[in-house]
Design a protein around this motif. Structure first.
Motif, PDB file in Angstrom:
ATOM      1  N   UNK A  54       0.813  -1.216   0.000  1.00  0.00           N
ATOM      2  CA  UNK A  54       0.000   0.000   0.000  1.00  0.00           C
ATOM      3  C   UNK A  54       0.851   1.273   0.000  1.00  0.00           C
ATOM      4  N   UNK A  55       1.992   1.238   0.637  1.00  0.00           N
ATOM      5  CA  UNK A  55       2.830   2.425   0.799  1.00  0.00           C
ATOM      6  C   UNK A  55       3.792   2.557  -0.373  1.00  0.00           C
ATOM      7  N   UNK A  56       3.899   3.766  -0.954  1.00  0.00           N
ATOM      8  CA  UNK A  56       4.766   3.926  -2.118  1.00  0.00           C
ATOM      9  C   UNK A  56       6.241   3.895  -1.719  1.00  0.00           C
ATOM     10  N   UNK A  57       7.114   3.853  -2.732  1.00  0.00           N
ATOM     11  CA  UNK A  57       8.533   3.614  -2.504  1.00  0.00           C
ATOM     12  C   UNK A  57       9.218   4.661  -1.653  1.00  0.00           C
ATOM     13  N   UNK A  58       8.995   5.949  -1.943  1.00  0.00           N
ATOM     14  CA  UNK A  58       9.676   6.998  -1.194  1.00  0.00           C
ATOM     15  C   UNK A  58       9.225   7.018   0.259  1.00  0.00           C
ATOM     16  N   UNK A  59       7.927   6.860   0.487  1.00  0.00           N
ATOM     17  CA  UNK A  59       7.434   6.807   1.865  1.00  0.00           C
ATOM     18  C   UNK A  59       7.981   5.586   2.597  1.00  0.00           C
ATOM     19  N   UNK A  60       8.055   4.450   1.901  1.00  0.00           N
ATOM     20  CA  UNK A  60       8.616   3.242   2.505  1.00  0.00           C
ATOM     21  C   UNK A  60      10.061   3.479   2.925  1.00  0.00           C
TER      22      UNK A  60
END
Length: 305
Positions: free
Chosen positions: A178-184
């Motif tokens: 659910x969480x995009x790459x940069x946020x991850x």
């Protein structure tokens, strides 16, 4: 025809940006070699600076997606812990073994995931992956067979531990949907900082920074973590999976070349053969997934560094 012509320079630009991030990651070992702090203390400072920069970038972009983060929180926490421990083991491997060999062994991590993918993700192993695994295994035999002394054995074990944590990180991140790459990346760096802080407080203690080493610490935090991750994610989702897989190996190749040129780490002929086998096998295994979607690449390849 006009569309193709306008698309090609844009794609080429993303390739250059992605390649630049890989080349920056490849200098990690050079910077660590000039810092006298313990590996865990270096990682503490790296995650502090990098996490702050990436979290700021996310906030400037509009903030974290709380619903997505809540849905993925367990694997974000596990991934962050694995990231911090992974870097501690890798940086320790740089010193106990050397940059070249520690980097090579570290890149066995993705191959472990390929080997275990039927159990972990219900995926089927294609024939070319068995060949890739065989090449990597042969490369490890070449490296381990050329080592001698207790320090080398300790370094070999530490580098192997970094590969295991790397594999764990990939496995956890493949569960983040659910969480995009940069946020991850931002969240995992923040979690890694918290985990490494606890580890440092019970082992090495808080770092005492030497003024002469400040430039190297600033580079590894600001450039090799913050800037490189921003470059990485700005290009990652714009490139096809096969391009990402191929360009990713600019990281270990540049690390090997730079350690030889700058740190004067010479590989024996047997170790050089092992390097060729490991990198060749890893590339063969990755390129076998040429059809992977950019989203999957985002979740499985940002852990390289």
């Amino acid at each position: 025809m006009k569309d193709n012509a306008s698309h090609m320079p844009r794609s080429f630009g993303f390739e250059l940006v992605y390649l630049l991030s890989m080349l920056i990651f490849g200098t990690n070992g050079l910077l660590v070699a000039h810092i006298s702090l313990r590996a865990s203390q270096i990682v503490l400072l790296r995650t502090l600076v990098g996490g702050t920069l990436l979290s700021s970038a996310v906030l400037l972009r509009g903030g974290f997606d709380r619903a997505a983060v809540r849905a993925d929180r367990r694997f974000l926490l596990l991934g962050g812990a694995a990231l911090g421990l992974n870097w501690i083991a890798l940086f320790e491997g740089y010193r106990l073994l050397n940059v070249s060999l520690a980097t090579l062994i570290y890149y066995v991590g993705p191959m472990l995931i390929l080997l275990l993918s039927p159990l972990l993700f219900g995926e089927h192993l294609r024939p070319r992956l068995f060949l890739a695994l065989g090449l990597v295994a042969a490369g490890l035999v070449c490296i381990s067979g050329s080592l001698d002394g207790g320090g080398s054995l300790a370094g070999l074990l530490t580098a192997a531990l970094s590969a295991l944590f790397y594999a764990s990180l990939i496995a956890f991140n493949k569960r983040i949907v659910h969480t995009d790459g940069l946020q991850t990346a931002a969240i995992e760096l923040d979690v890694a900082f918290a985990v490494v802080l606890v580890y440092v407080l019970f082992t090495a203690g808080l770092p005492r920074i030497v003024r002469a080493e400040l430039p190297y610490l600033a580079l590894i935090g600001l450039v090799n973590t913050g800037l490189a991750y921003l470059l990485y994610f700005s290009a990652l989702q714009k490139l096809p999976g096969q391009t990402v897989a191929l360009l990713s190996y600019a990281d270990p190749v540049s690390a090997l070349l730079l350690s030889a040129l700058v740190l004067h780490e010479a590989l024996t002929p047997l170790q050089l053969l092992g390097a060729v086998l490991i990198i060749g096998g890893a590339m063969l295994g990755e390129l076998g997934k040429a059809g992977a979607a950019p989203r999957e690449e985002t979740q499985t390849k940002h852990e390289n560094t």
